[in-house]
Structure formats: C-alpha cells, structure tokens
Enzyme design. Structure first.
Site, mmCIF file in Angstrom:
data_model
loop_
_atom_site.group_PDB
_atom_site.id
_atom_site.type_symbol
_atom_site.label_atom_id
_atom_site.label_comp_id
_atom_site.label_asym_id
_atom_site.label_seq_id
_atom_site.Cartn_x
_atom_site.Cartn_y
_atom_site.Cartn_z
ATOM 1 N N ARG A 10 0.857 -1.179 0.000
ATOM 2 C CA ARG A 10 0.000 0.000 0.000
ATOM 3 C C ARG A 10 0.899 1.237 0.000
ATOM 4 O O ARG A 10 2.062 1.176 0.395
ATOM 5 C CB ARG A 10 -0.900 0.013 1.231
ATOM 6 C CG ARG A 10 -1.805 -1.209 1.369
ATOM 7 C CD ARG A 10 -2.591 -1.151 2.676
ATOM 8 N NE ARG A 10 -3.500 -2.284 2.838
ATOM 9 C CZ ARG A 10 -3.219 -3.396 3.496
ATOM 10 N NH1 ARG A 10 -2.010 -3.520 4.078
ATOM 11 N NH2 ARG A 10 -4.092 -4.369 3.600
ATOM 12 N N LYS A 58 -1.338 -2.343 8.154
ATOM 13 C CA LYS A 58 -2.506 -1.802 8.847
ATOM 14 C C LYS A 58 -2.605 -2.362 10.263
ATOM 15 O O LYS A 58 -2.249 -3.506 10.513
ATOM 16 C CB LYS A 58 -3.783 -2.171 8.079
ATOM 17 C CG LYS A 58 -4.071 -1.287 6.864
ATOM 18 C CD LYS A 58 -5.420 -1.658 6.273
ATOM 19 C CE LYS A 58 -5.791 -0.723 5.134
ATOM 20 N NZ LYS A 58 -7.121 -1.078 4.547
ATOM 21 N N HIS A 63 -2.772 2.193 -6.325
ATOM 22 C CA HIS A 63 -3.383 0.928 -5.928
ATOM 23 C C HIS A 63 -3.480 -0.069 -7.082
ATOM 24 O O HIS A 63 -3.576 -1.286 -6.859
ATOM 25 C CB HIS A 63 -4.770 1.159 -5.342
ATOM 26 C CG HIS A 63 -5.272 -0.003 -4.542
ATOM 27 N ND1 HIS A 63 -4.886 -0.236 -3.238
ATOM 28 C CD2 HIS A 63 -6.100 -1.024 -4.877
ATOM 29 C CE1 HIS A 63 -5.461 -1.343 -2.803
ATOM 30 N NE2 HIS A 63 -6.198 -1.844 -3.768
ATOM 31 N N ARG A 89 -0.758 -2.580 -6.777
ATOM 32 C CA ARG A 89 -1.079 -3.615 -5.779
ATOM 33 C C ARG A 89 -2.041 -4.637 -6.392
ATOM 34 O O ARG A 89 -1.869 -5.851 -6.216
ATOM 35 C CB ARG A 89 -1.685 -2.959 -4.540
ATOM 36 C CG ARG A 89 -2.077 -3.925 -3.420
ATOM 37 C CD ARG A 89 -2.421 -3.112 -2.179
ATOM 38 N NE ARG A 89 -3.145 -3.863 -1.174
ATOM 39 C CZ ARG A 89 -2.565 -4.617 -0.234
ATOM 40 N NH1 ARG A 89 -1.254 -4.733 -0.209
ATOM 41 N NH2 ARG A 89 -3.297 -5.247 0.665
ATOM 42 N N HIS A 92 -3.799 -8.901 4.294
ATOM 43 C CA HIS A 92 -5.246 -8.865 4.479
ATOM 44 C C HIS A 92 -5.643 -9.596 5.760
ATOM 45 O O HIS A 92 -5.177 -10.707 6.007
ATOM 46 C CB HIS A 92 -5.950 -9.542 3.295
ATOM 47 C CG HIS A 92 -5.963 -8.718 2.047
ATOM 48 N ND1 HIS A 92 -6.113 -9.267 0.787
ATOM 49 C CD2 HIS A 92 -5.840 -7.375 1.863
ATOM 50 C CE1 HIS A 92 -6.086 -8.304 -0.102
ATOM 51 N NE2 HIS A 92 -5.923 -7.149 0.518
ATOM 52 N N TYR A 128 -9.367 -10.445 -5.825
ATOM 53 C CA TYR A 128 -8.371 -10.418 -6.898
ATOM 54 C C TYR A 128 -8.262 -11.738 -7.649
ATOM 55 O O TYR A 128 -7.496 -11.848 -8.599
ATOM 56 C CB TYR A 128 -6.994 -10.067 -6.324
ATOM 57 C CG TYR A 128 -6.935 -8.710 -5.676
ATOM 58 C CD1 TYR A 128 -6.974 -7.555 -6.450
ATOM 59 C CD2 TYR A 128 -6.849 -8.572 -4.290
ATOM 60 C CE1 TYR A 128 -6.923 -6.304 -5.857
ATOM 61 C CE2 TYR A 128 -6.795 -7.322 -3.692
ATOM 62 C CZ TYR A 128 -6.832 -6.195 -4.482
ATOM 63 O OH TYR A 128 -6.778 -4.958 -3.898
#
Length: 294
Positions: free
Chosen positions: A46, A73, A146, A149, A172, A181
């Site tokens: 990211r 994150k 993005h 990614r 994730h 994806y």
C-alpha cells in the site's frame, strides 16, 4: 474510510513493463521513481506502507533470503521476500541519493531531502499517488498507485499462488478481501453452462470423429499450436480457427479461439455435409467467442 480493494484495474504485463521503464534512470528523481514503482509492483505494498519503509527495513534477511519488513494496517508487521529487480533499483537509488547508511532514516524521500544527512522526512502517500499517475498518464493509461497492488495480487493468483499465502503477502485480515483479486474461477470459458454445451456437442460426435479430434488435439499439444497446419487446422475468420475431422462418410469441425499463447478454447463442435462451413455455425462460434472475451 472507503477501501479501494477490488475496485482498481490491474495492468497487463506490457503496461507494467512500460511503467517501470518510464522514469529517467539518469537522474536521482528517476532512479527513486523507478525504485518506488518496482517496490509497489513486485511487493504489492500500500502507499502508506511504502512511505513508512526505513533503510533498515530494506536490509532484512530471513533464512538467507533478503526481505522487506513492512509495517501494515493496525500496527501489524509482515516480512515479504525482496524481489531481485526491485533490490537492484533500490540500490541504484541509494547510491545516487547517498543516504543508504542511515539505517533509521526513511528509504524513500522527496528529492530535496535526499542529501540532507539525518533528514527524517519521508515521501508522502499523496506524492506516491502523483508519481504513478503522472507516468501512467504519459503512457496513455491513467491509474493510481493501488493499481500496482491489484496487478501484483492478480498476477500472483493467475500463476497459481496459494491464496492463503497471497493473503499473508498482501496483509489482508480476511481472506475474502484477497478473493476479490482471484479471477480464475470467474472466466466465462470456465463456467459450468459453457462447458456443458461444448462437452455435449463433442459427445454427440460419431466415435471415429471423437477419436480424430483427440488425435489432432494431441498433435497440437505435442508440436505446438503454430506448428500444426492444414489439413488438420485452418483459419476461418477473425479470431476463429477450426480443427478439421473427416471420416469415410462424414465431415465435422471443432471451432476454437486462442485466448492466450498455447491455450485453445473450443467454442463449437458440429457435423456438416459439405466442405464449406455454414455461416450460421460461424456466427454461433463468434458469439461464444465474444462471451469469453468479456
């Protein structure tokens, strides 16, 4: 906050190569931008993860393999193997920018800060977005960061990477996000409806015709699609080709399209009375071919 997961288009291989080659490799800015693009594309980071990278994060090693330490994150840390191409470009950038020995300093900085020793000012996520946007717009496809990614994730899954490993690689929390994806099971040619139709048509062929179809298919597999010619295969029109089967009493055809190099999708199988392929059969095959391309 709105997520961009799954909403961003992935690049094709040719576009990705063009983007990596777009920055001027003779300047510090160009070297930095190439390194940034490669880091995003090869590691699926990211923007904010890239901006948080420090010199020491680039120098990690696990079991003898170079890794990037990524602060993701929710304060979660993950280690991703460092791609050799990205590693080379980062080294080139650091050699030119002369801050490679500042282990606690940020890896990617604004050009004005590159030679200020001890500067802790990292490049911003907005600046990364503008870098990707500017180079891609010049190439004729305007994208955001993005998309790189999305490209990395889609490419990994298309090459049969384990989805749980890709989830970990992307950082994730939920595998459902990773599945966004994964387009392998949503290809039109793989739908049960489509497969049943063509399978039934093949099954309806006389036994000797089916044997001939299998034989020609094996011929293509052994020698390569472009090394087999008439009387076994022939171009019909547009994207459509035909596998030509003939017995003592009947003529049949399997119409196919090439969706990828070395990959053939049969879209229509039928028996006919004359050498000429009926127009209605060509139209039906082209219609099915269009469904595959969508």
């Amino acid at each position: 906050m709105e997520s961009y997961e799954g909403k961003t288009p992935a690049l094709g291989d040719h576009q990705a190569r063009q983007l990596l080659e777009a920055p001027d490799g003779t300047t510090i800015k160009g070297k930095r931008d190439r390194a940034i693009l490669a880091t995003l594309l090869y590691h699926a980071l990211r923007r904010d993860e890239l901006c948080r990278l420090k010199i020491k994060d680039f120098k990690q090693e696990r079991r003898g393999v170079p890794h990037l330490k990524v602060s993701g994150k929710g304060g979660k840390t993950r280690y991703v193997p460092l791609h050799p191409a990205a590693s080379g470009l980062i080294h080139e950038y650091l050699d030119a920018a002369e801050h490679g020995l500042e282990d606690t300093g940020f890896l990617f900085r604004s050009v004005s800060n590159n030679r200020i020793q001890g500067s802790q000012k990292a490049i911003t996520p907005d600046a990364v977005y503008k870098i990707v946007r500017a180079y891609s717009e010049k190439l004729g496809f305007k994208i955001g960061a993005h998309s790189l990614r999305a490209t990395a994730a889609t490419n990994a899954l298309d090459h049969q990477a384990d989805i749980a490993k890709v989830q970990e690689w992307l950082g994730h929390a939920n595998i459902a996000t990773t599945r966004i994806y994964d387009h392998r099971k949503t290809l039109p040619e793989d739908s049960p409806t489509f497969k049943v139709t063509v399978d039934e048509e093949l099954e309806a062929l006389p036994t000797d015709m089916k044997a001939r179809f299998v034989w020609i298919s094996q011929l293509i597999e052994t020698h390569g699609l472009y090394n087999v010619r008439e009387p076994y295969i022939k171009h019909v029109e547009d994207v459509l080709w035909e596998i030509r089967m003939k017995s003592k009493d009947e003529i049949s055809r399997a119409l196919y399209v090439t969706v990828k190099p070395k990959r053939v999708i049969v879209v229509r199988v039928f028996v006919k009375k004359t050498q000429k392929t009926p127009r209605r059969e060509i139209k039906l095959a082209l219609k099915r071919a269009q469904e595959i391309e969508q």
